[in-house]
Design a protein around this motif. Structure first.
Motif, PDB file in Angstrom:
ATOM      1  N   ALA A  73      -3.984 -19.945   7.722  1.00 15.56           N
ATOM      2  CA  ALA A  73      -3.084 -20.633   7.324  1.00 15.56           C
ATOM      3  C   ALA A  73      -2.037 -19.585   6.461  1.00 15.56           C
ATOM      4  O   ALA A  73      -1.409 -19.638   5.485  1.00 15.56           O
ATOM      5  N   VAL A  74      -1.579 -18.398   7.513  1.00 17.39           N
ATOM      6  CA  VAL A  74      -0.650 -17.373   6.812  1.00 17.39           C
ATOM      7  C   VAL A  74       0.602 -17.546   7.643  1.00 17.39           C
ATOM      8  O   VAL A  74       0.350 -17.681   8.823  1.00 17.39           O
ATOM      9  N   LEU A  75       1.851 -17.542   7.081  1.00 19.06           N
ATOM     10  CA  LEU A  75       3.070 -17.667   7.745  1.00 19.06           C
ATOM     11  C   LEU A  75       3.588 -16.168   8.113  1.00 19.06           C
ATOM     12  O   LEU A  75       4.051 -16.113   9.071  1.00 19.06           O
ATOM     13  N   GLU A  76       3.340 -15.122   7.391  1.00 18.68           N
ATOM     14  CA  GLU A  76       3.715 -13.863   7.501  1.00 18.68           C
ATOM     15  C   GLU A  76       2.915 -12.771   7.003  1.00 18.68           C
ATOM     16  O   GLU A  76       2.211 -13.241   6.156  1.00 18.68           O
ATOM     17  N   SER A  77       2.704 -11.810   7.525  1.00 20.79           N
ATOM     18  CA  SER A  77       2.081 -10.681   7.114  1.00 20.79           C
ATOM     19  C   SER A  77       2.888  -9.374   7.054  1.00 20.79           C
ATOM     20  O   SER A  77       3.713  -9.234   7.909  1.00 20.79           O
ATOM     21  N   LYS A  78       2.608  -8.414   6.129  1.00 18.95           N
ATOM     22  CA  LYS A  78       3.440  -7.121   6.083  1.00 18.95           C
ATOM     23  C   LYS A  78       2.608  -6.068   5.452  1.00 18.95           C
ATOM     24  O   LYS A  78       2.013  -6.301   4.423  1.00 18.95           O
ATOM     25  N   VAL A  79       2.349  -5.020   6.254  1.00 22.97           N
ATOM     26  CA  VAL A  79       1.664  -3.741   5.826  1.00 22.97           C
ATOM     27  C   VAL A  79       2.532  -3.085   4.941  1.00 22.97           C
ATOM     28  O   VAL A  79       3.759  -2.612   5.197  1.00 22.97           O
ATOM     29  N   THR A  80       2.232  -2.956   3.475  1.00 20.88           N
ATOM     30  CA  THR A  80       3.302  -2.667   2.439  1.00 20.88           C
ATOM     31  C   THR A  80       2.843  -0.980   2.271  1.00 20.88           C
ATOM     32  O   THR A  80       4.072  -0.360   1.765  1.00 20.88           O
ATOM     33  N   ASN A  81       1.748  -0.596   2.490  1.00 23.41           N
ATOM     34  CA  ASN A  81       1.379   0.965   2.214  1.00 23.41           C
ATOM     35  C   ASN A  81       0.319   1.173   2.963  1.00 23.41           C
ATOM     36  O   ASN A  81      -0.806   0.263   3.030  1.00 23.41           O
ATOM     37  N   VAL A  82      -0.027   2.478   3.369  1.00 20.41           N
ATOM     38  CA  VAL A  82      -1.097   2.948   4.039  1.00 20.41           C
ATOM     39  C   VAL A  82      -1.389   4.238   3.482  1.00 20.41           C
ATOM     40  O   VAL A  82      -0.490   5.303   3.113  1.00 20.41           O
ATOM     41  N   ALA A  83      -2.640   4.795   2.605  1.00 19.99           N
ATOM     42  CA  ALA A  83      -3.175   5.632   2.197  1.00 19.99           C
ATOM     43  C   ALA A  83      -4.301   6.272   2.866  1.00 19.99           C
ATOM     44  O   ALA A  83      -5.226   5.663   3.098  1.00 19.99           O
ATOM     45  N   CYS A  84      -4.139   7.659   3.355  1.00 14.13           N
ATOM     46  CA  CYS A  84      -5.378   8.092   4.144  1.00 14.13           C
ATOM     47  C   CYS A  84      -5.981   9.178   3.641  1.00 14.13           C
ATOM     48  O   CYS A  84      -5.309  10.103   2.989  1.00 14.13           O
ATOM     49  N   GLU A  85      -7.310   9.420   3.943  1.00 15.44           N
ATOM     50  CA  GLU A  85      -8.188  10.645   3.729  1.00 15.44           C
ATOM     51  C   GLU A  85      -8.281  11.008   5.243  1.00 15.44           C
ATOM     52  O   GLU A  85      -7.940  10.457   5.979  1.00 15.44           O
ATOM     53  N   ALA A  86      -9.508  11.792   5.109  1.00 17.74           N
ATOM     54  CA  ALA A  86      -9.877  12.576   6.544  1.00 17.74           C
ATOM     55  C   ALA A  86     -10.085  11.408   7.572  1.00 17.74           C
ATOM     56  O   ALA A  86      -9.586  11.441   8.572  1.00 17.74           O
ATOM     57  N   GLU A  87     -11.100  10.640   7.267  1.00 19.20           N
ATOM     58  CA  GLU A  87     -11.515   9.555   8.257  1.00 19.20           C
ATOM     59  C   GLU A  87     -11.360   7.985   7.611  1.00 19.20           C
ATOM     60  O   GLU A  87     -12.080   7.392   8.282  1.00 19.20           O
ATOM     61  N   LYS A  88     -10.625   8.051   6.534  1.00 25.59           N
ATOM     62  CA  LYS A  88     -10.595   6.596   5.919  1.00 25.59           C
ATOM     63  C   LYS A  88      -9.336   6.140   5.536  1.00 25.59           C
ATOM     64  O   LYS A  88      -8.611   7.197   4.965  1.00 25.59           O
ATOM     65  N   CYS A  89      -8.654   5.319   5.921  1.00 22.20           N
ATOM     66  CA  CYS A  89      -7.321   4.697   5.292  1.00 22.20           C
ATOM     67  C   CYS A  89      -7.454   3.556   4.763  1.00 22.20           C
ATOM     68  O   CYS A  89      -8.183   2.414   4.929  1.00 22.20           O
TER      69      CYS A  89
ATOM     70  N   ALA B 131      -5.138   0.275   3.894  1.00 20.57           N
ATOM     71  CA  ALA B 131      -3.998  -0.118   4.050  1.00 20.57           C
ATOM     72  C   ALA B 131      -3.671  -1.638   3.131  1.00 20.57           C
ATOM     73  O   ALA B 131      -4.579  -2.383   3.205  1.00 20.57           O
ATOM     74  N   ARG B 132      -2.574  -1.520   2.497  1.00 16.37           N
ATOM     75  CA  ARG B 132      -2.324  -2.726   1.415  1.00 16.37           C
ATOM     76  C   ARG B 132      -1.269  -3.572   2.732  1.00 16.37           C
ATOM     77  O   ARG B 132      -0.439  -3.268   3.124  1.00 16.37           O
ATOM     78  N   VAL B 133      -1.957  -4.871   2.417  1.00 14.94           N
ATOM     79  CA  VAL B 133      -1.148  -6.160   3.274  1.00 14.94           C
ATOM     80  C   VAL B 133      -0.741  -7.095   2.564  1.00 14.94           C
ATOM     81  O   VAL B 133      -1.662  -7.566   1.657  1.00 14.94           O
TER      82      VAL B 133
ATOM     83  N   ALA C  91       0.063 -12.767  -1.234  1.00 18.01           N
ATOM     84  CA  ALA C  91      -1.210 -12.161  -1.966  1.00 18.01           C
ATOM     85  C   ALA C  91      -1.309 -10.813  -1.257  1.00 18.01           C
ATOM     86  O   ALA C  91      -1.049 -10.825  -0.117  1.00 18.01           O
ATOM     87  N   TYR C  92      -1.827  -9.806  -1.995  1.00 15.00           N
ATOM     88  CA  TYR C  92      -2.078  -8.705  -1.248  1.00 15.00           C
ATOM     89  C   TYR C  92      -3.530  -8.504  -1.235  1.00 15.00           C
ATOM     90  O   TYR C  92      -4.242  -8.497  -2.244  1.00 15.00           O
ATOM     91  N   LEU C  93      -3.954  -7.725  -0.297  1.00 15.57           N
ATOM     92  CA  LEU C  93      -5.153  -7.506  -0.130  1.00 15.57           C
ATOM     93  C   LEU C  93      -5.264  -5.960   0.506  1.00 15.57           C
ATOM     94  O   LEU C  93      -4.304  -5.209   1.123  1.00 15.57           O
ATOM     95  N   ASP C  94      -6.276  -5.079   0.151  1.00 14.95           N
ATOM     96  CA  ASP C  94      -6.581  -3.567   0.558  1.00 14.95           C
ATOM     97  C   ASP C  94      -7.569  -3.708   1.471  1.00 14.95           C
ATOM     98  O   ASP C  94      -8.687  -4.478   1.263  1.00 14.95           O
TER      99      ASP C  94
END
Length: 134
Positions: A77-93, A95-97, A115-118
């Motif tokens: 039941a989500v109307l819209e999503s947006k990735v607001t930030n991505v922070a990466c290390e060597a093999e792991k990122c 993403a804040r959505v 609502a935001y989730l990482d």
């Protein structure tokens, strides 16, 4: 005539550099952002197959597509999503959505809520995959 040749040379150089830039590999943050956006578009549309295909190989080896659908449902039941930030290390990122939904409470005309989730994305065999605990 000499000026026309110079202008043509500059235009060709700019075109060549632009082509190289489009061929160059994208940064991990850009790759994860694109894959996270694809994942959430699929989830919102109820495209279980497309969303499932973006999960880590480890998850997919433990749970089939039907188990994923039972765990999370076909559509959300989500109307819209947006990735607001991505922070990466060597093999792991991470993403804040932002997920926007409209609460359904009979009789109350509630506004949409974001609502935001990482979420974690892992690099496995040269590709970024969304991590989901089995």
């Amino acid at each position: 005539m000499h000026r026309a040749i110079k202008s043509t040379g500059v235009v060709c150089l700019i075109a060549a550099l632009s082509a190289c830039a489009s061929i160059a590999p994208r940064a991990p943050e850009q790759q994860v952002q694109a894959r996270a956006e694809t994942y959430w578009r699929a989830r919102i549309a109820g495209d279980v197959k497309a969303a499932y295909a973006l999960l880590t190989p480890a998850y997919r080896s433990l749970r089939d597509e039907q188990a994923f659908q039972r765990q999370f449902g076909a559509q959300i039941a989500v109307l819209e999503s947006k990735v607001t930030n991505v922070a990466c290390e060597a093999e792991k990122c991470i993403a804040r959505v932002g997920l926007t939904t409209k609460p359904v409470v009979p009789g109350l005309g509630l506004p949409t809520v974001t609502a935001y989730l990482d979420e974690t994305w892992l690099l496995v065999d040269g590709q970024w995959w969304r991590h989901e605990a089995p």
